[in-house]
Design a protein around this motif. Structure first.
Motif, PDB file in Angstrom:
ATOM      1  N   TYR A 168     -25.642 -13.664 -16.493  1.00  0.00           N
ATOM      2  CA  TYR A 168     -26.923 -13.436 -17.173  1.00  0.00           C
ATOM      3  C   TYR A 168     -26.659 -13.360 -18.670  1.00  0.00           C
ATOM      4  N   HIS A 169     -27.478 -14.050 -19.431  1.00  0.00           N
ATOM      5  CA  HIS A 169     -27.342 -13.984 -20.886  1.00  0.00           C
ATOM      6  C   HIS A 169     -28.461 -13.111 -21.430  1.00  0.00           C
ATOM      7  N   THR A 170     -28.108 -12.044 -22.066  1.00  0.00           N
ATOM      8  CA  THR A 170     -29.114 -11.208 -22.723  1.00  0.00           C
ATOM      9  C   THR A 170     -28.830 -11.269 -24.225  1.00  0.00           C
ATOM     10  N   PRO A 171     -29.796 -10.861 -25.048  1.00  0.00           N
ATOM     11  CA  PRO A 171     -29.558 -10.930 -26.495  1.00  0.00           C
ATOM     12  C   PRO A 171     -28.288 -10.175 -26.906  1.00  0.00           C
ATOM     13  N   LYS A 172     -27.972  -9.112 -26.184  1.00  0.00           N
ATOM     14  CA  LYS A 172     -26.823  -8.292 -26.566  1.00  0.00           C
ATOM     15  C   LYS A 172     -25.502  -8.746 -25.976  1.00  0.00           C
ATOM     16  N   GLU A 173     -25.534  -9.216 -24.732  1.00  0.00           N
ATOM     17  CA  GLU A 173     -24.259  -9.461 -24.048  1.00  0.00           C
ATOM     18  C   GLU A 173     -24.406 -10.495 -22.940  1.00  0.00           C
ATOM     19  N   GLU A 174     -23.268 -10.891 -22.406  1.00  0.00           N
ATOM     20  CA  GLU A 174     -23.263 -11.717 -21.207  1.00  0.00           C
ATOM     21  C   GLU A 174     -22.862 -10.826 -20.045  1.00  0.00           C
ATOM     22  N   ILE A 175     -23.621 -10.889 -18.967  1.00  0.00           N
ATOM     23  CA  ILE A 175     -23.299 -10.066 -17.801  1.00  0.00           C
ATOM     24  C   ILE A 175     -22.848 -10.981 -16.668  1.00  0.00           C
ATOM     25  N   LEU A 176     -21.593 -10.826 -16.270  1.00  0.00           N
ATOM     26  CA  LEU A 176     -21.099 -11.599 -15.132  1.00  0.00           C
ATOM     27  C   LEU A 176     -21.558 -10.894 -13.867  1.00  0.00           C
ATOM     28  N   ALA A 177     -22.542 -11.484 -13.179  1.00  0.00           N
ATOM     29  CA  ALA A 177     -23.093 -10.838 -11.978  1.00  0.00           C
ATOM     30  C   ALA A 177     -22.327 -11.288 -10.738  1.00  0.00           C
ATOM     31  N   LEU A 178     -22.125 -12.600 -10.591  1.00  0.00           N
ATOM     32  CA  LEU A 178     -21.437 -13.123  -9.394  1.00  0.00           C
ATOM     33  C   LEU A 178     -20.229 -13.929  -9.827  1.00  0.00           C
ATOM     34  N   ASN A 179     -19.132 -13.720  -9.128  1.00  0.00           N
ATOM     35  CA  ASN A 179     -17.920 -14.457  -9.463  1.00  0.00           C
ATOM     36  C   ASN A 179     -17.298 -15.041  -8.201  1.00  0.00           C
ATOM     37  N   ASP A 180     -17.289 -16.351  -8.097  1.00  0.00           N
ATOM     38  CA  ASP A 180     -16.607 -17.001  -6.974  1.00  0.00           C
ATOM     39  C   ASP A 180     -17.088 -16.557  -5.600  1.00  0.00           C
ATOM     40  N   ILE A 181     -18.374 -16.612  -5.386  1.00  0.00           N
ATOM     41  CA  ILE A 181     -18.926 -16.232  -4.081  1.00  0.00           C
ATOM     42  C   ILE A 181     -18.957 -17.468  -3.174  1.00  0.00           C
ATOM     43  N   SER A 182     -18.213 -17.416  -2.065  1.00  0.00           N
ATOM     44  CA  SER A 182     -18.198 -18.541  -1.122  1.00  0.00           C
ATOM     45  C   SER A 182     -18.474 -18.043   0.295  1.00  0.00           C
ATOM     46  N   PHE A 183     -19.442 -18.661   0.947  1.00  0.00           N
ATOM     47  CA  PHE A 183     -19.696 -18.337   2.358  1.00  0.00           C
ATOM     48  C   PHE A 183     -20.538 -19.458   2.961  1.00  0.00           C
ATOM     49  N   TYR A 184     -20.748 -19.392   4.263  1.00  0.00           N
ATOM     50  CA  TYR A 184     -21.584 -20.417   4.897  1.00  0.00           C
ATOM     51  C   TYR A 184     -22.513 -19.761   5.906  1.00  0.00           C
ATOM     52  N   LEU A 185     -23.494 -20.537   6.324  1.00  0.00           N
ATOM     53  CA  LEU A 185     -24.431 -20.072   7.343  1.00  0.00           C
ATOM     54  C   LEU A 185     -24.504 -21.139   8.418  1.00  0.00           C
ATOM     55  N   ASN A 186     -24.344 -20.728   9.665  1.00  0.00           N
ATOM     56  CA  ASN A 186     -24.503 -21.657  10.786  1.00  0.00           C
ATOM     57  C   ASN A 186     -25.948 -21.686  11.247  1.00  0.00           C
ATOM     58  N   GLU A 187     -26.287 -22.752  11.950  1.00  0.00           N
ATOM     59  CA  GLU A 187     -27.629 -22.853  12.513  1.00  0.00           C
ATOM     60  C   GLU A 187     -27.903 -21.678  13.460  1.00  0.00           C
ATOM     61  N   LYS A 188     -29.077 -21.105  13.350  1.00  0.00           N
ATOM     62  CA  LYS A 188     -29.562 -20.008  14.204  1.00  0.00           C
ATOM     63  C   LYS A 188     -28.732 -18.737  14.108  1.00  0.00           C
ATOM     64  N   GLU A 189     -28.060 -18.584  12.988  1.00  0.00           N
ATOM     65  CA  GLU A 189     -27.226 -17.413  12.799  1.00  0.00           C
ATOM     66  C   GLU A 189     -27.948 -16.444  11.852  1.00  0.00           C
ATOM     67  N   ILE A 190     -27.637 -15.150  12.007  1.00  0.00           N
ATOM     68  CA  ILE A 190     -28.090 -14.170  11.017  1.00  0.00           C
ATOM     69  C   ILE A 190     -26.861 -13.638  10.294  1.00  0.00           C
ATOM     70  N   VAL A 191     -26.840 -13.806   8.985  1.00  0.00           N
ATOM     71  CA  VAL A 191     -25.734 -13.299   8.175  1.00  0.00           C
ATOM     72  C   VAL A 191     -26.291 -12.227   7.247  1.00  0.00           C
ATOM     73  N   SER A 192     -25.609 -11.102   7.163  1.00  0.00           N
ATOM     74  CA  SER A 192     -26.041 -10.063   6.223  1.00  0.00           C
ATOM     75  C   SER A 192     -25.117 -10.019   5.026  1.00  0.00           C
ATOM     76  N   ILE A 193     -25.700  -9.730   3.882  1.00  0.00           N
ATOM     77  CA  ILE A 193     -24.924  -9.516   2.667  1.00  0.00           C
ATOM     78  C   ILE A 193     -25.124  -8.065   2.289  1.00  0.00           C
ATOM     79  N   ILE A 194     -24.004  -7.356   2.180  1.00  0.00           N
ATOM     80  CA  ILE A 194     -24.093  -5.921   1.942  1.00  0.00           C
ATOM     81  C   ILE A 194     -23.224  -5.561   0.745  1.00  0.00           C
ATOM     82  N   GLY A 195     -23.646  -4.586  -0.027  1.00  0.00           N
ATOM     83  CA  GLY A 195     -22.874  -4.193  -1.202  1.00  0.00           C
ATOM     84  C   GLY A 195     -23.642  -3.152  -1.984  1.00  0.00           C
ATOM     85  N   PRO A 196     -22.975  -2.475  -2.930  1.00  0.00           N
ATOM     86  CA  PRO A 196     -23.637  -1.397  -3.667  1.00  0.00           C
ATOM     87  C   PRO A 196     -24.786  -1.926  -4.516  1.00  0.00           C
TER      88      PRO A 196
END
Ligand code: ADP
Ligand code: MG
Length: 247
Positions: free
Chosen positions: A13-41
């Motif tokens: 994210y680019h803000t007037p004050k700083e650059e915020i690295l929100a996501l770094n190297d996120i890799s995953f996949y989803l199969n057909e008819k699957e439920i995947v959860s993403i969990i984190g603080p």
């Protein structure tokens, strides 16, 4: 079969004050008819992932591979139903906006409302429904435009504990009955465990993937019952230890 692949997704994210690295190297996949959860603080970048998937936000780097151009349906945190529209009109709104309100599509929506216990409430207004029922309406509104992959952003966080349990059963059944695939963002470990085929655990920001768990428990059925599986608490403890806490 893989229907969606995310490869080294990066978001700054680019803000007037700083650059915020929100996501770094996120890799995953989803199969057909699957439920995947993403969990984190909180604040780690879960919602950012969903926004990058739908194209609501531009990614900074990486690939989102959606070979068959499958359609996303996005369900937000609160049900966001309009109080001045009845249940049917709320559900038809997306179709109207997209100029797709055909007789056939309208019948499809009415059929979904009938099938999922809202037959007597089609002409009621949102304020006369319970929180759980409103959540079901919000899901049917999302289904109206026939998406293939449903994205949920903390869908039950506004509900009390009892409603959350029954709504997660409802939502799970609807996803499976309608043959959809889903990605659910949550910070609730039990919710993720009870509903998903796989769980992706994110670190705090800048977010990377800490681990991915296949949920394989004995006698899995619906979310409420899955909470009673004998392996549930073991998974819970492992994931609990893994999630970054506020220092
Ligand atoms: P989560 O959904 O996991 O709580 P978000 O994806 O909403 O996290 O946000 C991840 C991080 O990115 C947060 O720390 C937030 O400060 C930052 N962020 C989110 N949106 C913006 C924005 N529009 N501009 C700048 N920073 C943002
Ligand atoms: Mg969020």
């Amino acid at each position: 079969m893989k229907i969606l692949e995310v490869d080294k997704l990066k978001k700054i994210y680019h803000t007037p004050k700083e650059e915020i690295l929100a996501l770094n190297d996120i890799s995953f996949y989803l199969n057909e008819k699957e439920i995947v959860s993403i969990i984190g603080p909180s604040g780690c970048g879960k919602s950012t992932i969903l926004s990058c998937l739908t194209g609501l936000l531009d990614k900074s780097n990486g690939e989102i591979i959606n070979k068959n151009n499958l359609k996303f349906g996005y369900m937000l945190q609160n049900d966001a139903l309009f109080p001045w529209l009845n249940i049917l009109d709320n559900c038809l709104l997306g179709l109207k906006i997209q100029n797709k309100l055909t007789v056939e599509n309208k019948e499809y929506v009415i059929n979904l409302l009938q099938k999922y216990g809202l037959k007597d409430f089609i002409y009621s207004y949102p304020q006369n429904l319970s929180g759980g029922m409103r959540q079901r309406v919000a899901l049917i509104r999302t289904l109206a435009t026939k998406p293939d992959i449903l994205l949920f952003d903390e869908p039950f966080s506004a509900l009390d504990y009892q409603s959350r349990l029954s709504v997660s059963d409802d939502v799970f059944n609807i996803i499976h009955n309608e043959g959809k695939s889903a990605i659910i963002v949550t910070h609730d470990i039990a919710e993720a465990l009870s509903m998903s085929d796989r769980i992706i655990v994110l670190s705090k920001r800048p977010s990377t993937i800490k681990s991915i768990y296949e949920v394989k428990m004995t006698d899995m059925s619906t979310p409420i019952n899955n909470r009673k599986c004998k392996e549930f608490s073991t998974y819970y403890d492992i994931i609990w230890k893994e999630i970054d806490k506020d220092e």
